[in-house]
Write an enzyme that holds these catalytic residues in place. Sequence first.
Site, PDB file in Angstrom:
ATOM      1  N   HIS A  99      -7.037  -4.997  10.335  1.00 26.74           N
ATOM      2  CA  HIS A  99      -6.802  -4.831   8.891  1.00 26.74           C
ATOM      3  C   HIS A  99      -5.768  -5.500   8.309  1.00 26.74           C
ATOM      4  O   HIS A  99      -4.622  -5.732   8.934  1.00 26.74           O
ATOM      5  CB  HIS A  99      -6.726  -3.445   8.518  1.00 26.74           C
ATOM      6  CG  HIS A  99      -5.521  -2.616   9.076  1.00 26.74           C
ATOM      7  ND1 HIS A  99      -5.575  -1.264   9.073  1.00 26.74           N
ATOM      8  CD2 HIS A  99      -4.373  -2.856   9.194  1.00 26.74           C
ATOM      9  CE1 HIS A  99      -4.572  -0.903   9.412  1.00 26.74           C
ATOM     10  NE2 HIS A  99      -3.582  -1.895   9.359  1.00 26.74           N
ATOM     11  N   ASN A 136      -7.219  -3.393  14.312  1.00 28.12           N
ATOM     12  CA  ASN A 136      -8.781  -3.394  13.969  1.00 28.12           C
ATOM     13  C   ASN A 136      -8.823  -4.694  13.050  1.00 28.12           C
ATOM     14  O   ASN A 136      -9.778  -4.844  12.678  1.00 28.12           O
ATOM     15  CB  ASN A 136      -9.117  -2.226  13.356  1.00 28.12           C
ATOM     16  CG  ASN A 136      -8.635  -1.893  11.856  1.00 28.12           C
ATOM     17  OD1 ASN A 136      -7.705  -2.291  11.721  1.00 28.12           O
ATOM     18  ND2 ASN A 136      -8.991  -0.804  11.501  1.00 28.12           N
ATOM     19  N   ASP A 141       0.767  -1.255  -0.080  1.00 24.50           N
ATOM     20  CA  ASP A 141      -0.117  -0.185   0.115  1.00 24.50           C
ATOM     21  C   ASP A 141       0.739   1.203   0.192  1.00 24.50           C
ATOM     22  O   ASP A 141       2.074   1.170   0.015  1.00 24.50           O
ATOM     23  CB  ASP A 141      -0.931   0.051   1.299  1.00 24.50           C
ATOM     24  CG  ASP A 141      -0.318  -0.453   2.427  1.00 24.50           C
ATOM     25  OD1 ASP A 141       0.985  -0.362   2.539  1.00 24.50           O
ATOM     26  OD2 ASP A 141      -0.873  -1.001   3.356  1.00 24.50           O
ATOM     27  N   GLU A 172      -9.638  -2.366   5.387  1.00 24.72           N
ATOM     28  CA  GLU A 172     -10.068  -2.080   6.803  1.00 24.72           C
ATOM     29  C   GLU A 172     -11.518  -2.994   6.994  1.00 24.72           C
ATOM     30  O   GLU A 172     -12.240  -3.416   5.865  1.00 24.72           O
ATOM     31  CB  GLU A 172     -10.585  -0.620   6.653  1.00 24.72           C
ATOM     32  CG  GLU A 172      -9.344   0.285   6.473  1.00 24.72           C
ATOM     33  CD  GLU A 172      -8.498   0.350   7.471  1.00 24.72           C
ATOM     34  OE1 GLU A 172      -8.509  -0.587   8.578  1.00 24.72           O
ATOM     35  OE2 GLU A 172      -7.846   1.389   7.828  1.00 24.72           O
TER      36      GLU A 172
HETATM   37  P1  PGA Z   1       2.253  -1.860  12.959  1.00 26.94           P
HETATM   38  O1  PGA Z   1       1.347  -1.958  11.473  1.00 26.94           O
HETATM   39  O2  PGA Z   1       3.469  -2.997  12.106  1.00 26.94           O
HETATM   40  O3  PGA Z   1       3.155  -0.543  12.809  1.00 26.94           O
HETATM   41  O4  PGA Z   1       1.820  -2.312  14.093  1.00 26.94           O
HETATM   42  C1  PGA Z   1       0.577  -3.176  11.245  1.00 26.94           C
HETATM   43  C2  PGA Z   1      -0.570  -2.895  10.419  1.00 26.94           C
HETATM   44  O5  PGA Z   1      -1.126  -1.666  10.688  1.00 26.94           O
HETATM   45  O6  PGA Z   1      -0.582  -3.598   9.392  1.00 26.94           O
END
Ligand code: PGA
Length: 261
Positions: free
Chosen positions: A138, A136, A67, A143
């Site tokens: 995702h 959450n 992304d 999302e």
């Molecule tokens: P993080 O993010 O590695 O910064 O915890 C993971 C994500 O949001 O996919």
Amino acid sequence: MKLNIFANPNLLHEAAAQTIVRLLRQKPDAVLGLATGGTPVGIYEALTAAVRRREVSFARAASFNLDEYVGLPPDHPASYRYYMDQHLFRHIDIPPERTHIPDGCAADLERECERYDRLLQAAGRIDLMLLGLGHNGHIGFNEPGRALHSKTHVAILHPQTREANARFFRTPEEVPTRAITMGLGSIFSARTILLVVKGNDKADIVHRALTGPITTECPASLLQLHPRLVVMLDEGAAARIKCQTTQNAFHEPVDSTNGLW
Ligand code: PGA
């Protein structure tokens, strides 16, 4: 599912990096799906060290990132192109033209999504997709919601995601509201998915994603359906599922990903 739990984050980073090293040794022209955020930083450091030790080469590999934020140019310190250059690409021998990240500043975002999907298709299957996990549920910026997308698309970021990522920006207001992300179809087409999660603050969502119902309200729960899912957790992230593993809800934990390729 192959589940590996590590006593500390360093062991986790090393194991995840070694999984990629082993793949590249067996298949030097592998197509890698890559992630950003806090989780992969240590993995990329371990990969950089492996390249320095000449244990592995990325010279024939290709990469596709999950992304990119809409509106951030490649030289913005919070853009994912900048992140990848700083944490991995400039330290290894991968040809820049074979590193792919959506262009969040494209004039026509829909066309950019289509272009990214065409590139993915032309590259063939992703051999290994590295994933982190959002609080959450995702994966990428897919999302939670009533529906999920299969293809690359523009996603509206969940308030919880913007809050979690505010640490990479000067002010919370600067966090973009949209991002281009690979869809679930592209993620799922990967031969192997490597899900890496660290920290006690993710213990609940790991439990929900890996043992709860499969639902679009927790996109990572769909990973339960993938035929080659490797999960690597530190003790903190594994806190809630460890009891489950002893109740045989999982396959026996394995020590390595040998034999995956
Ligand atoms: P993080 O993010 O590695 O910064 O915890 C993971 C994500 O949001 O996919």
